[in-house]
Design a protein around this motif. Structure first.
Motif, PDB file in Angstrom:
ATOM      1  N   PHE A 178      44.146  14.936  15.598  1.00  0.00           N
ATOM      2  CA  PHE A 178      45.528  14.918  15.826  1.00  0.00           C
ATOM      3  C   PHE A 178      46.178  14.026  14.273  1.00  0.00           C
ATOM      4  O   PHE A 178      47.181  14.478  13.858  1.00  0.00           O
ATOM      5  N   LEU A 179      45.467  12.963  14.054  1.00  0.00           N
ATOM      6  CA  LEU A 179      46.067  11.986  12.974  1.00  0.00           C
ATOM      7  C   LEU A 179      45.601  12.751  11.898  1.00  0.00           C
ATOM      8  O   LEU A 179      46.668  12.861  10.789  1.00  0.00           O
ATOM      9  N   TYR A 180      44.228  12.988  11.579  1.00  0.00           N
ATOM     10  CA  TYR A 180      43.768  13.656  10.400  1.00  0.00           C
ATOM     11  C   TYR A 180      44.555  14.899  10.089  1.00  0.00           C
ATOM     12  O   TYR A 180      45.068  15.152   8.749  1.00  0.00           O
ATOM     13  N   GLU A 181      44.641  15.751  10.922  1.00  0.00           N
ATOM     14  CA  GLU A 181      44.694  17.278  10.376  1.00  0.00           C
ATOM     15  C   GLU A 181      46.445  17.246  10.151  1.00  0.00           C
ATOM     16  O   GLU A 181      46.963  17.865   9.218  1.00  0.00           O
ATOM     17  N   ASN A 182      47.092  16.562  10.993  1.00  0.00           N
ATOM     18  CA  ASN A 182      48.585  16.689  10.708  1.00  0.00           C
ATOM     19  C   ASN A 182      48.937  16.048   9.543  1.00  0.00           C
ATOM     20  O   ASN A 182      50.020  16.336   8.754  1.00  0.00           O
ATOM     21  N   LEU A 183      48.386  14.744   9.199  1.00  0.00           N
ATOM     22  CA  LEU A 183      48.693  14.002   7.714  1.00  0.00           C
ATOM     23  C   LEU A 183      48.225  14.962   6.672  1.00  0.00           C
ATOM     24  O   LEU A 183      49.182  14.977   5.766  1.00  0.00           O
ATOM     25  N   MET A 184      47.091  15.543   6.904  1.00  0.00           N
ATOM     26  CA  MET A 184      46.703  16.659   5.720  1.00  0.00           C
ATOM     27  C   MET A 184      47.524  17.605   5.434  1.00  0.00           C
ATOM     28  O   MET A 184      48.216  17.984   4.386  1.00  0.00           O
ATOM     29  N   ILE A 185      48.184  18.480   6.618  1.00  0.00           N
ATOM     30  CA  ILE A 185      49.143  19.585   6.377  1.00  0.00           C
ATOM     31  C   ILE A 185      50.311  18.990   5.847  1.00  0.00           C
ATOM     32  O   ILE A 185      50.962  19.723   4.777  1.00  0.00           O
TER      33      ILE A 185
END
Length: 310
Positions: A80-87
């Motif tokens: 949840f942290l990684y993917e949302n930051l990347m998007i």
């Protein structure tokens, strides 16, 4: 926005993005760009850069995110942290690089401290500790707000942020392991009615209070703000009133027409005690939600009541 402007909706198949798409199509916008996640992986900076360079959208609604309920948020904390930051990093940065006229970033009410005073005012952001179960998601969304403001400060970008309350509507997620409370309740009561069950069990004590907004109302507010709001910080979008989970369950039970009993499972988490948005900032700009909770749930129930979840 003019109806001929090129508008990109990131996350157009989700509940929020699809509502914005329906709203713009109803208003005769005819230059809308969409991509599915299989066509464009927003976590991939090279793909996002190529997309913006080729398409050159003028307006961007950033409604793409990895989302879920308490269990999903707490289980897949790194994702949840990684993917949302990347998007959001990729989309916001490329909107700057490619001189997008305006970008709207959609966050979530979970950005506010767990024990913030109620109702939640925009200025309560970063004044206390977050709810632990969804902290990674909240931190990503807070980073998105601050990123929009930083690009505004440094580069003069017209990037704005809005914070919707709990949402429901078409294209919601009804998976009991990672859905939010309202779709989960709708599914439980529909299945219980279909099966002739004597009871439905709801998570927690039923005492926490939540606010719910139909996604079509959110879309209308987003388009209104895209046309009328050009400031740093954020704007809450909500109804301005809330309901206990137990009372919500009773309302869903009544709409579905389930005759059995409601049982509370106090071994399951309650989450934040209350999350009510202060919507005076938005109200003072001249926008208010139209769909009552009872009317909205009835609309959703009519759309999904024949689903076979057994």
């Amino acid at each position: 926005m003019n109806k001929t402007n090129k508008v990109y909706i990131a996350g157009h198949r989700g509940m929020v993005g699809s509502a914005i798409l329906r709203n713009l199509q109803a208003e005769s916008f005819d230059n809308i760009i969409t991509r599915t996640s299989s066509q464009l992986d927003l976590r991939d900076s090279a793909q996002v850069a190529e997309f913006f360079k080729t398409e050159k959208p003028e307006y961007v609604f950033l409604a793409a995110a990895k989302v879920g309920g308490i269990i999903a948020n707490n289980t897949y904390r790194a994702d949840f942290l990684y993917e949302n930051l990347m998007i959001q990093n990729n989309v916001i940065h490329q909107a700057y690089v490619n001189k997008v006229s305006k970008l709207m970033f959609l966050g979530s009410s979970c950005i506010y401290p767990k024990l913030a005073p109620q109702p939640l005012k925009e200025e309560y952001l970063l004044t206390g500790e977050l709810e632990p179960t969804n902290e990674p998601y909240a931190i990503a969304k807070i980073a998105g707000i601050k990123m929009c403001d930083a690009y505004r400060d440094q580069y003069g970008c017209n990037f704005v942020s809005v914070m919707p309350t709990n949402l429901y509507g078409p294209n919601d997620n009804y998976d009991l392991n990672n859905s939010h409370v309202l779709p989960a309740l709708l599914r439980k009561f529909i299945v219980a009615k279909q099966n002739g069950d004597e009871k439905v069990t709801i998570w927690g004590t039923g005492m926490p209070k939540r606010e719910f907004l139909h996604s079509d109302d959110l879309a209308e507010a987003c388009v209104f703000l895209m046309n009328n709001y050009n400031e740093p910080g954020l704007v809450n979008i909500g109804m301005g009133d809330d309901v206990s989970i137990l009372d919500l369950a009773k309302l869903v039970k009544e709409i579905v027409g389930f005759d059995g009993e409601i049982i509370t499972d106090t071994t399951k988490p309650d989450g934040t005690p209350r999350k009510l948005m202060d919507v005076s900032k938005l109200s003072n700009m001249g926008w208010k939600a139209k769909t009552s909770l009872e009317e909205g749930i009835q609309k959703v129930y009519d759309e999904i009541k024949y689903n076979d979840w057994n």
